[in-house]
Design a protein around this motif. Structure first.
Motif, PDB file in Angstrom:
ATOM      1  N   ALA A  55       0.851  -1.214   0.062  1.00 10.62           N
ATOM      2  CA  ALA A  55       0.144  -0.082   0.208  1.00 10.62           C
ATOM      3  C   ALA A  55       0.826   1.236   0.127  1.00 10.62           C
ATOM      4  CB  ALA A  55      -0.944  -0.081   1.189  1.00 10.62           C
ATOM      5  N   GLU A  56       2.010   1.289   0.786  1.00  7.54           N
ATOM      6  CA  GLU A  56       2.880   2.305   0.734  1.00  7.54           C
ATOM      7  C   GLU A  56       3.445   2.758  -0.494  1.00  7.54           C
ATOM      8  OE1 GLU A  56       5.355   1.538   3.956  1.00  7.54           O
ATOM      9  OE2 GLU A  56       3.598   1.876   5.648  1.00  7.54           O
ATOM     10  N   LEU A  57       4.004   1.685  -1.275  1.00  8.53           N
ATOM     11  CA  LEU A  57       4.700   1.723  -2.306  1.00  8.53           C
ATOM     12  C   LEU A  57       3.908   2.379  -3.528  1.00  8.53           C
ATOM     13  CD1 LEU A  57       6.709  -1.628  -2.278  1.00  8.53           C
ATOM     14  CD2 LEU A  57       7.912   0.897  -2.241  1.00  8.53           C
ATOM     15  N   GLU A  58       2.449   1.925  -3.626  1.00 12.16           N
ATOM     16  CA  GLU A  58       1.495   2.470  -4.445  1.00 12.16           C
ATOM     17  C   GLU A  58       1.128   3.907  -4.125  1.00 12.16           C
ATOM     18  OE1 GLU A  58      -0.769  -1.429  -6.327  1.00 12.16           O
ATOM     19  OE2 GLU A  58      -1.674  -0.544  -4.457  1.00 12.16           O
ATOM     20  N   GLU A  59       1.251   4.238  -2.751  1.00 14.06           N
ATOM     21  CA  GLU A  59       1.042   5.505  -2.379  1.00 14.06           C
ATOM     22  C   GLU A  59       2.054   6.486  -2.917  1.00 14.06           C
ATOM     23  OE1 GLU A  59      -1.492   8.495  -0.872  1.00 14.06           O
ATOM     24  OE2 GLU A  59      -1.955   6.360  -0.916  1.00 14.06           O
ATOM     25  N   ASP A  60       3.230   6.248  -2.957  1.00 10.61           N
ATOM     26  CA  ASP A  60       4.337   7.012  -3.314  1.00 10.61           C
ATOM     27  C   ASP A  60       4.900   6.912  -4.663  1.00 10.61           C
ATOM     28  OD1 ASP A  60       4.410   7.731  -0.570  1.00 10.61           O
ATOM     29  OD2 ASP A  60       5.675   6.357  -0.025  1.00 10.61           O
ATOM     30  N   SER A  61       4.123   5.919  -5.599  1.00 13.25           N
ATOM     31  CA  SER A  61       4.601   5.993  -6.945  1.00 13.25           C
ATOM     32  C   SER A  61       3.336   5.611  -7.820  1.00 13.25           C
ATOM     33  CB  SER A  61       5.520   4.333  -6.907  1.00 13.25           C
ATOM     34  OG  SER A  61       5.744   4.187  -8.246  1.00 13.25           O
ATOM     35  N   PRO A  62       3.574   6.073  -9.092  1.00 13.66           N
ATOM     36  CA  PRO A  62       2.604   5.919  -9.977  1.00 13.66           C
ATOM     37  C   PRO A  62       2.425   4.384 -10.503  1.00 13.66           C
ATOM     38  CG  PRO A  62       4.485   6.708 -11.149  1.00 13.66           C
ATOM     39  CD  PRO A  62       4.644   6.871  -9.821  1.00 13.66           C
ATOM     40  N   VAL A  63       3.543   3.642 -10.039  1.00 15.41           N
ATOM     41  CA  VAL A  63       3.487   2.197 -10.635  1.00 15.41           C
ATOM     42  C   VAL A  63       2.461   1.233  -9.540  1.00 15.41           C
ATOM     43  CG1 VAL A  63       5.042  -0.054 -10.369  1.00 15.41           C
ATOM     44  CG2 VAL A  63       5.812   2.275 -11.060  1.00 15.41           C
ATOM     45  N   ILE A  64       1.994   0.265  -9.958  1.00 15.27           N
ATOM     46  CA  ILE A  64       0.878  -0.415  -9.443  1.00 15.27           C
ATOM     47  C   ILE A  64       1.565  -1.935  -9.043  1.00 15.27           C
ATOM     48  CG2 ILE A  64      -1.113   0.494 -10.325  1.00 15.27           C
ATOM     49  CD1 ILE A  64      -1.411  -2.141 -11.892  1.00 15.27           C
ATOM     50  N   VAL A  65       1.404  -2.189  -7.785  1.00 16.88           N
ATOM     51  CA  VAL A  65       1.985  -3.565  -7.302  1.00 16.88           C
ATOM     52  C   VAL A  65       0.861  -4.524  -7.503  1.00 16.88           C
ATOM     53  CG1 VAL A  65       3.208  -4.787  -5.609  1.00 16.88           C
ATOM     54  CG2 VAL A  65       3.634  -2.288  -5.850  1.00 16.88           C
ATOM     55  N   ALA A  66       0.884  -5.529  -8.335  1.00 14.95           N
ATOM     56  CA  ALA A  66      -0.212  -6.332  -8.614  1.00 14.95           C
ATOM     57  C   ALA A  66       0.080  -7.795  -7.860  1.00 14.95           C
ATOM     58  CB  ALA A  66      -0.446  -6.484 -10.013  1.00 14.95           C
ATOM     59  N   VAL A  67      -0.441  -8.275  -6.767  1.00 20.13           N
ATOM     60  CA  VAL A  67      -0.093  -9.385  -6.259  1.00 20.13           C
ATOM     61  C   VAL A  67      -0.733 -10.539  -6.988  1.00 20.13           C
ATOM     62  CG1 VAL A  67       0.010 -10.471  -4.040  1.00 20.13           C
ATOM     63  CG2 VAL A  67      -0.068  -8.116  -4.141  1.00 20.13           C
ATOM     64  N   GLU A  68       0.125 -11.536  -7.204  1.00 22.17           N
ATOM     65  CA  GLU A  68      -0.199 -12.743  -8.156  1.00 22.17           C
ATOM     66  C   GLU A  68      -0.815 -13.930  -7.080  1.00 22.17           C
ATOM     67  OE1 GLU A  68       1.829 -15.388 -11.661  1.00 22.17           O
ATOM     68  OE2 GLU A  68       3.060 -13.881 -10.619  1.00 22.17           O
ATOM     69  N   ASN A  69      -1.775 -14.639  -7.629  1.00 20.48           N
ATOM     70  CA  ASN A  69      -2.310 -15.761  -7.052  1.00 20.48           C
ATOM     71  C   ASN A  69      -1.363 -16.844  -7.508  1.00 20.48           C
ATOM     72  OD1 ASN A  69      -3.332 -15.467  -9.923  1.00 20.48           O
ATOM     73  ND2 ASN A  69      -3.736 -17.762  -9.797  1.00 20.48           N
ATOM     74  N   MET A  70      -1.059 -17.874  -6.397  1.00 22.74           N
ATOM     75  CA  MET A  70      -0.370 -18.873  -6.347  1.00 22.74           C
ATOM     76  C   MET A  70      -1.082 -20.266  -6.230  1.00 22.74           C
ATOM     77  SD  MET A  70       2.568 -17.257  -7.377  1.00 22.74           S
ATOM     78  CE  MET A  70       3.638 -18.758  -7.207  1.00 22.74           C
ATOM     79  N   PHE A  71      -0.182 -21.380  -5.560  1.00 23.15           N
ATOM     80  CA  PHE A  71      -0.945 -22.616  -5.438  1.00 23.15           C
ATOM     81  C   PHE A  71      -0.026 -23.315  -4.381  1.00 23.15           C
ATOM     82  CE2 PHE A  71       2.433 -22.313  -8.751  1.00 23.15           C
ATOM     83  CZ  PHE A  71       3.281 -23.089  -8.365  1.00 23.15           C
ATOM     84  N   PRO A  72      -0.802 -24.210  -3.872  1.00 23.07           N
ATOM     85  CA  PRO A  72      -0.146 -25.133  -3.022  1.00 23.07           C
ATOM     86  C   PRO A  72       0.943 -25.958  -3.592  1.00 23.07           C
ATOM     87  CG  PRO A  72      -2.242 -26.334  -3.528  1.00 23.07           C
ATOM     88  CD  PRO A  72      -2.124 -24.887  -4.278  1.00 23.07           C
ATOM     89  N   MET A  73       2.028 -25.965  -2.873  1.00 29.81           N
ATOM     90  CA  MET A  73       3.285 -26.762  -3.248  1.00 29.81           C
ATOM     91  C   MET A  73       3.298 -28.235  -2.947  1.00 29.81           C
ATOM     92  SD  MET A  73       6.461 -24.011  -3.632  1.00 29.81           S
ATOM     93  CE  MET A  73       6.181 -22.706  -4.427  1.00 29.81           C
ATOM     94  N   ARG A  74       3.775 -28.950  -3.490  1.00 23.45           N
ATOM     95  CA  ARG A  74       3.597 -30.516  -3.009  1.00 23.45           C
ATOM     96  C   ARG A  74       4.994 -30.854  -2.301  1.00 23.45           C
ATOM     97  NH1 ARG A  74      -1.582 -31.552  -3.892  1.00 23.45           N
ATOM     98  NH2 ARG A  74      -2.147 -30.496  -5.883  1.00 23.45           N
ATOM     99  N   ALA A  75       4.794 -31.650  -1.266  1.00 21.43           N
ATOM    100  CA  ALA A  75       6.041 -32.220  -0.523  1.00 21.43           C
ATOM    101  C   ALA A  75       7.254 -32.678  -1.187  1.00 21.43           C
ATOM    102  CB  ALA A  75       5.709 -33.144   0.594  1.00 21.43           C
TER     103      ALA A  75
END
Length: 287
Positions: A114-134
């Motif tokens: 949130a702070e990075l987006e507030e201070d910059s025109p760049v958006i930070v897009a958080v990506e969906n991931m997946f459970p990893m296998r043992a």
């Protein structure tokens, strides 16, 4: 429509710029990882000038294989990714949710984004991931044996904090990855709906539901790629769509170009409503 530099591996970052220019992609998503060129603003700027292809997005070095790129502090690496995007004229940084063992980073991650987006025109897009296998995470015999006693080497582990689904936390901007939804067994249409207008970046790929991340050419797996694209068109999606596919099994550069061209053709048809011109590289790939 952008091309991830990861899509040409094991070829290098410059090769991605060359493919993008030859095939007609609109820009590049720069994966920052061990290759020195991917970490150098000056080198990437030179590629942009040489090939006439801009950088649309930066993928922060947050993969397991890039844990030591730009140092070991994920907080400073995310900030550096945003500053790199600013320097290269990119408007998006793609980042994964923190790993569970990155406790300090995980505790402050939402606030930092949130702070990075507030201070910059760049958006930070958080990506969906997946459970990893043992059996993917742990290669040591002792670790695997301990996990087998708890349920077998295919046991799924939630390695991200608090979840591999970023909508569980809530962010202003998201990246939707269609290979990751396949591996997670998630419904990409439902996830896109939860992301809502925060969905600002798409990793266009496909999968068949394997336990590992497949990144197939869209339309060659079981994900509803065309339906998802249609949903984005109806919603007025104005973000970047980026080809992030696995071409490591390509036997020749022409084979790789063919895979990249098929991905671009899919995107142009389902997101832009037209077919791209046949390139010299993709024509050669048919012979």
């Amino acid at each position: 429509m952008g091309l991830s530099t990861a899509s040409v591996y094991p070829q290098n970052t410059e090769a991605a710029f060359r493919y993008a220019a030859e095939l007609g992609y609109d820009g590049i998503e720069l994966m920052v990882w061990a290759e020195p060129a991917s970490q150098s603003i000056a080198t990437v700027q030179a590629y942009t000038r040489k090939y006439g292809v801009p950088v649309l997005a930066i993928h922060a070095p947050c993969l397991l294989i890039s844990q030591r790129v730009w140092g070991s502090d994920p907080v400073s690496k995310l900030e550096r990714s945003v500053r790199t995007a600013e320097a290269l004229g990119a408007d998006t940084v793609v980042v994964h949710p923190p790993f569970r063992w990155q406790r300090r980073y995980a505790e402050g991650f939402a606030d930092q984004v949130a702070e990075l987006e507030e201070d910059s025109p760049v958006i930070v897009a958080v990506e969906n991931m997946f459970p990893m296998r043992a059996d993917t995470l742990f290669r040591g015999a002792g670790s695997v044996k301990r996990l087998e006693r708890r349920g077998g080497p295919g046991l799924a582990l939630t390695t991200f904090s608090p979840s591999y689904d970023p909508t569980d936390t809530g962010f202003r901007h998201y990246t939707l990855d269609l290979s990751h939804t396949s591996t997670a067994g998630a419904d990409p249409l439902a996830l896109a709906a939860r992301m809502g207008h925060g969905l600002s970046h798409l990793h266009l790929a496909d999968g068949r539901g394997a336990a590992h991340d497949e990144h197939l050419v869209p339309g060659e797996g079981t994900q509803p790629c065309a339906e998802l694209c249609a949903m984005l068109v109806r919603s007025g999606f104005s973000g970047h769509a980026v080809a992030e596919i696995n071409t490591q099994n390509a036997r020749t550069t022409q084979d790789r170009a063919g895979m990249l061209h098929r991905t671009l053709a899919f995107a142009r048809e389902h997101l832009n409503g037209f077919a791209p011109a046949q390139s010299r590289l993709s024509e050669n790939s048919a012979h």
